[in-house]
Enzyme design. Structure first.
Site, PDB file in Angstrom:
ATOM      1  CG  ASP A 121      -3.744  -1.970  -4.529  1.00 40.41           C
ATOM      2  OD1 ASP A 121      -4.837  -1.805  -5.098  1.00 40.41           O
ATOM      3  OD2 ASP A 121      -2.691  -2.185  -5.140  1.00 40.41           O
TER       4      ASP A 121
ATOM      5  CG  ASP B 224      -7.908  -2.227  -8.303  1.00 40.64           C
ATOM      6  OD1 ASP B 224      -9.046  -2.293  -8.787  1.00 40.64           O
ATOM      7  OD2 ASP B 224      -6.912  -1.864  -8.956  1.00 40.64           O
TER       8      ASP B 224
END
Length: 351
Positions: free
Chosen positions: A176, A203
């Site tokens: 992230d 991600d």
């Protein structure tokens, strides 16, 4: 953002620390524009970036340039929503010479109570509209290999302002890394990233905002797996927003084995069924690390219900098959950088 040229007068109403005095440059008929210098060694107006931002009046209407001398500046940096028109500029000869860094992770205890959470773990928060960041590094150096937490998401940058520009920046993290955020599902927030570098593993570009990533490099870090070394994107674009992420003329690199990295998966925050991620890789050079089936499901939601496409990809990781939807030339004419960024106000930062 360039300050208007004109006569120089002392800055008033702001207490400045250090050896230099900030100035206001006035052009006939123009609002005041301010230049502030940050230097860790005390040779500027402030020794921390946050102190410089704090000195900017709330609801200012003029350009404020914060020149940051080379060095490593540890601590969270926030450009709050009520301080638009701020530019953070590294003054070194390369982006790696000026580093803004912190090491918070989602599962860490927040001194203010509870834990930081994913969005709260960021090293840099860009909440204001019309913010520019240029020629510096923004990093989250939380070491997920050394510390075990229930939440190891560690955001380097959380951007929720509109008309935000990143130019020649490095954004470093693992899980992230870059949160392309928006304050609500219906709000459109635009980020333009030019000639920059971002790295991570899981991600590491995610959120419901709109982003154009033009040129530059997206680097996937290996997780030591022989089959799954992570996901570049986790877009949560609202179904009513035509534009999510556009990677345009970008290069995808990695130190992971061949065919072990996904282009992305669909994120549905809090199970939001209207989050239908939109991601287009257009004219992108893909390394051998990209899988032949580069899209995958997430939390019970099928990637096939999202809006994931490619157009004119090249390189060892490029392929055309049933698992890689290709945009048609006619549709691609609508999905260009200017269309992603125009919004309702015609914003066009591309140059």
């Amino acid at each position: 953002m360039r300050a208007p040229r004109g006569r120089i007068v002392p800055l008033s109403g702001v207490a400045l620390a250090g050896a230099l005095t900030a100035t206001v440059l006035l052009a006939p008929g123009a609002s005041a524009a301010t230049t502030i210098t940050v230097a860790a060694d005390g040779s500027g107006n402030f020794t921390t970036v946050q102190a410089a931002i704090n000195s900017v009046p709330a609801n200012n209407t003029a350009a404020v340039t914060v020149n940051i001398k080379p060095g490593t500046y540890r601590g969270v940096v926030t450009v709050p929503a009520n301080k638009p028109y701020v530019s953070l500029i590294g003054t070194g000869s390369a982006a790696n010479q000026t580093v803004l860094v912190e090491g918070h992770a989602a599962g860490m205890t927040n001194p203010s109570g509870g834990t930081y959470g994913t969005s709260g773990s960021a090293s840099v928060f860009i909440q204001a509209n019309d913010t520019t960041v240029r020629n510096l590094t923004m990093s989250n150096d939380f070491n997920e290999a050394a510390v075990e937490l229930s939440g190891e998401q560690a955001v380097a940058v959380n951007t929720s302002g509109d008309r935000v520009e990143f130019d020649n920046v490095r954004i470093l993290g693992n899980q992230d890394t870059l949160l392309v955020n928006a304050p609500s599902a219906s709000a459109v927030r635009r980020l333009y990233v030019r000639n920059s570098y971002v790295e991570g593993d899981v991600d590491f570009i995610f959120g419901r905002g709109t982003m154009v990533f033009q040129n530059g490099t997206v680097h996937s870090l290996t997780r030591g797996s022989s089959s799954n070394n992570g996901y570049l994107t986790a877009a949560a674009t609202d179904i009513n927003n035509k534009f999510g992420y556009l990677f345009w003329g970008t290069t995808l690199t990695s130190n992971a084995p061949a065919k072990t990295v996904y282009l992305g998966r669909p994120w549905h925050p809090s199970g939001d069924v209207n989050a239908r991620g939109q991601v287009l890789y257009r004219g992108v050079t893909m390394g051998a690390h990209i899988r032949d089936d580069p899209w995958t499901d997430m939390s019970g939601f099928s990637w096939k219900d999202a809006r994931f496409t490619e157009y004119s990809s090249t390189g060892a990781g490029a392929a055309v098959n049933a698992n890689r939807p290709q945009m048609t030339a006619a549709t691609a004419a609508q999905y260009v950088p200017t269309a992603y960024l125009a919004g309702t106000d015609g914003w066009n930062p591309i140059r």
